[in-house]
Design a protein around this motif. Structure first.
Motif, PDB file in Angstrom:
ATOM      1  N   ARG A 417      15.565   7.200  -2.934  1.00 49.88           N
ATOM      2  CA  ARG A 417      14.814   6.084  -2.335  1.00 49.88           C
ATOM      3  C   ARG A 417      15.677   5.231  -1.425  1.00 49.88           C
ATOM      4  O   ARG A 417      15.232   4.789  -0.366  1.00 49.88           O
ATOM      5  CB  ARG A 417      14.243   5.185  -3.440  1.00 49.88           C
ATOM      6  N   TRP A 429       8.969   3.938   7.954  1.00 54.21           N
ATOM      7  CA  TRP A 429       9.024   3.685   6.506  1.00 54.21           C
ATOM      8  C   TRP A 429       7.876   2.770   6.101  1.00 54.21           C
ATOM      9  O   TRP A 429       7.180   3.028   5.114  1.00 54.21           O
ATOM     10  CB  TRP A 429      10.366   3.056   6.142  1.00 54.21           C
ATOM     11  N   ARG A 433       4.601   3.672   3.730  1.00 61.96           N
ATOM     12  CA  ARG A 433       4.339   2.869   2.532  1.00 61.96           C
ATOM     13  C   ARG A 433       2.903   2.341   2.547  1.00 61.96           C
ATOM     14  O   ARG A 433       2.212   2.348   1.514  1.00 61.96           O
ATOM     15  CB  ARG A 433       5.328   1.709   2.451  1.00 61.96           C
ATOM     16  N   LYS A 449       8.521   5.445  -7.276  1.00 59.24           N
ATOM     17  CA  LYS A 449       8.990   6.740  -6.762  1.00 59.24           C
ATOM     18  C   LYS A 449       8.788   6.776  -5.251  1.00 59.24           C
ATOM     19  O   LYS A 449       7.794   6.282  -4.729  1.00 59.24           O
ATOM     20  CB  LYS A 449       8.225   7.882  -7.426  1.00 59.24           C
ATOM     21  N   VAL A 450       9.706   7.372  -4.556  1.00 61.03           N
ATOM     22  CA  VAL A 450       9.711   7.529  -3.103  1.00 61.03           C
ATOM     23  C   VAL A 450       9.882   6.181  -2.397  1.00 61.03           C
ATOM     24  O   VAL A 450      10.871   5.939  -1.720  1.00 61.03           O
ATOM     25  CB  VAL A 450       8.448   8.257  -2.579  1.00 61.03           C
ATOM     26  N   PHE A 451       8.891   5.287  -2.543  1.00 62.13           N
ATOM     27  CA  PHE A 451       8.960   3.968  -1.928  1.00 62.13           C
ATOM     28  C   PHE A 451       9.096   2.913  -3.021  1.00 62.13           C
ATOM     29  O   PHE A 451       8.541   3.051  -4.109  1.00 62.13           O
ATOM     30  CB  PHE A 451       7.691   3.669  -1.121  1.00 62.13           C
ATOM     31  N   ASP A 452       9.801   1.828  -2.728  1.00 58.57           N
ATOM     32  CA  ASP A 452       9.758   0.639  -3.579  1.00 58.57           C
ATOM     33  C   ASP A 452       8.517  -0.136  -3.194  1.00 58.57           C
ATOM     34  O   ASP A 452       8.512  -0.870  -2.204  1.00 58.57           O
ATOM     35  CB  ASP A 452      11.014  -0.228  -3.368  1.00 58.57           C
TER      36      ASP A 452
END
Length: 453
Positions: A417, A429, A433, A449-452
Motif C-alpha cells: 500500500r 490514486w 480510491r 487493503k490496497v488503498f487506505d
C-alpha cells in the motif's frame, strides 16, 4: 459484535464457524503477514444466496468483510482481523457449465486451478492461467489478484482468460458483468475492473472463462546454466529478441536453486550458477527448442535438453518448489516486481546492488518470458524488520525507474500500500480510491487493503 454472529447464525446456521483454530488461520496467508486481532467468524458460503445474505447483514451492521479462498495469496489481501467477517468461498467449487463449441466454461470461485484443468481435459480443453501454486490456488483467488504464472508469456494471464463475472456488491445486489461472446464492448469494461481488485469492489461468485484447445503435439524442456544470474538474464532477453516464443521460460538464481535442491534432497547445485529452464510446445516444439538452445549457447549458457518426460517433470518440480524451499529458511517476504524484458539484466544488477548496500540476501526467481521477478527476503519472526523494508523500498523504486511496476501478479494487499501512490501518481490514486467507494460506499469490503480508505 456478538449480535452480528447471532444474525449470521439465524440466517445461515452451521455455515457460520467460530472455531478458534480456523479463525487464527484466517488471519494469515502465504505472505507470512498476519492481521491484527481475531475475526468474528468464518462463513462457509455454499451458494450465491449465502453470499448475498452475508453481505446484507454486513451492510446492515456496518461490519467489514474479507473474502477468502484457499489463503495462498502473497500480499496479505485475504487476511482478516479484529471485528471482521471472513467470507470463505472455498466450498463454492462447482463447474456450472462447459461449452466446448464456444470454448468457454462457467465456474464457481472456489475451484482449484488444477482440478478445473483435470476436468476440462476430458473435453480436450484447458484454462491457460498457470500460477506456480496451481495445485492449491483457486480460480476466484486468481481473479482477485490478476494472477499470471509460468505459461503467461505465451498464453496470457487471468485478465486475458475471463469473459465475465457474477459479482455480489457490498449491499447484497447481484450483477452479471461481461459476456459470453468473444467480442463485447457495450458500456465500460467492468469485468476487467474487477479482475485484480483484491476483494475491494465486490464478491465474485461465478466466472465465465475463455478456454483453449489442448495444444497438439508434445513439449520439449531444456535448461541452460550460466556463471551468474546477470548472464542468465541476458540469455533470456536474447531469446525474447530472437522472435522464438517459448511456452515457459523461468530463471532461478544460485541461492534459490541451492535451497530447492536441499529441500528435494537432490545433489547440491553448483555454487554461483544460475539456471534458465525453458519449455516449447506444439507442432514446432522440436525446432523451437533447438533454436532457443542455439541462442542460449551463443549467450554463454551450458545447454542441456531433457532426456525424457521424467527429467522434464523433475526440472519443473524444481521451479515450482521455490516457495516451499524459501519457507524452510525462515519467514519470507516474497516480492513481485515486473520490468520490460530487455531490462531484466539491469534489474538483476539492481538486486545485486541492494544486497550489497543493505547487507541482505535476496534469492530471486523470475518468469523470464515476461519480465516478472520474485525477489525473496528471508527473516526471523512474524514482523518484517525495518532493514528488510528499507531494502525492499530500494528494490521497488529500482523497478519503477526501469519502466516497471510494483506487482505483476501478486497484488497490492497490505504489503505494498505504501508504494502504490508512487507508481500511480496522486491523481490516479485518488480516482481509483473513489471508484472503490462507488461499488462499496460504506467501505466494508476488505478495508485497509490496497488503498487506505
Amino acid at each position: 459484535m456478538t449480535d452480528v454472529v447471532a444474525a449470521l447464525r439465524a440466517e445461515l446456521g452451521d455455515r457460520v464457524d467460530t472455531d478458534p483454530d480456523l479463525l487464527e488461520r484466517a488471519r494469515a496467508d502465504k505472505s507470512g503477514h498476519a492481521a491484527a486481532g481475531t475475526p468474528l467468524a468464518v462463513v462457509h458460503a455454499a451458494s450465491v444466496d449465502d453470499v448475498q445474505t452475508t453481505m446484507r447483514i454486513a451492510t446492515a451492521t456496518a461490519t467489514p468483510v474479507v473474502v477468502r479462498g484457499a489463503g495462498t495469496g502473497l500480499a496479505g489481501a485475504a487476511n482478516a482481523g479484529a471485528g471482521e467477517i471472513v467470507l470463505s468461498l472455498r466450498g463454492m467449487a462447482r463447474i456450472l457449465e462447459v461449452r466446448p463449441d464456444d470454448l468457454l466454461a462457467v465456474v464457481e470461485p472456489g475451484i482449484l486451478n488444477a482440478d478445473l484443468n483435470a476436468a476440462l481435459a476430458a473435453h480436450g480443453l484447458w484454462w491457460a492461467p498457470d500460477p506456480a501454486s496451481r495445485e492449491i490456488s483457486t480460480v476466484g483467488g486468481n481473479i482477485a489478484t490478476g494472477a499470471g504464472g509460468l505459461l503467461c508469456a505465451k498464453y496470457g494471464v487471468v485478465r486475458d482468460a475471463v469473459l465475465g463475472v457474477d459479482l455480489v456488491l457490498a449491499d447484497g445486489r447481484l450483477l452479471h458483468l461481461g459476456h459470453r461472446s468473444v467480442k463485447g464492448v457495450t458500456g465500460l469494461d467492468l469485468t476487467s475492473l474487477v479482475i485484480g481488485s483484491e476483494g475491494t469492489l465486490g464478491v465474485v461468485v461465478a466466472a465465465t472463462l475463455t478456454l483453449r484447445r489442448l495444444v497438439p503435439g508434445h513439449t520439449r524442456t531444456l535448461t541452460a546454466t550460466f556463471p551468474d544470474v546477470r548472464s542468465a538474464a541476458a540469455g533470456a532477453a536474447a531469446v525474447t529478441a530472437s522472435g522464438v516464443q517459448p511456452a515457459i521460460m523461468e530463471l532461478m538464481d544460485a541461492a534459490s536453486l541451492a535451497a530447492v535442491h536441499t529441500l528435494l534432497g537432490l545433489e547440491p547445485a553448483t555454487p554461483g550458477l544460475a539456471q534458465l529452464t525453458v519449455q516449447t510446445d506444439g507442432a514446432a516444439a522440436d525446432a523451437e527448442a533447438e533454436a532457443i538452445a542455439a541462442t542460449l549457447a551463443a549467450a554463454g549458457g551450458a545447454v542441456r535438453l531433457a532426456r525424457d518426460d521424467a527429467e522434464a517433470e523433475l526440472l519443473w518440480r524444481i521451479r515450482r518448489s521455490m516457495h516451499p524451499a524459501m519457507e524452510t529458511l525462515g519467514t519470507t517476504l516474497i516480492e513481485d516486481v515486473s520490468v520490460p524484458r530487455s531490462a531484466l539484466p539491469a534489474m538483476f544488477d539492481e538486486i545485486a546492488r541492494v544486497e550489497r548496500e543493505h547487507g541482505v540476501r535476496i534469492p530471486t526467481v523470475c518468469h523470464a518470458g515476461d519480465g516478472n521477478l520474485h525477489p525473496n527476503f528471508v527473516f526471523s519472526g512474524t514482523e518484517v524488520p525495518p532493514e528488510v523494508w528499507a531494502a525492499a523500498d530500494d528494490l521497488f523504486r529500482s523497478a519503477l525507474r526501469l519502466g516497471g511496476t510494483l506487482t505483476g501478479e501478486h497484488g497490492v494487499g497490505v504489503l505494498k500500500r505504501r508504494w502504490l501512490r508512487d507508481e500511480l501518481g496522486d491523481d490516479q490514486w485518488e480516482l481509483q480510491r473513489q471508484i472503490t467507494r462507488v461499488f462499496d460506499p460504506a467501505g466494508i469490503l476488505n478495508p485497509g487493503k490496497v488503498f487506505d480508505r
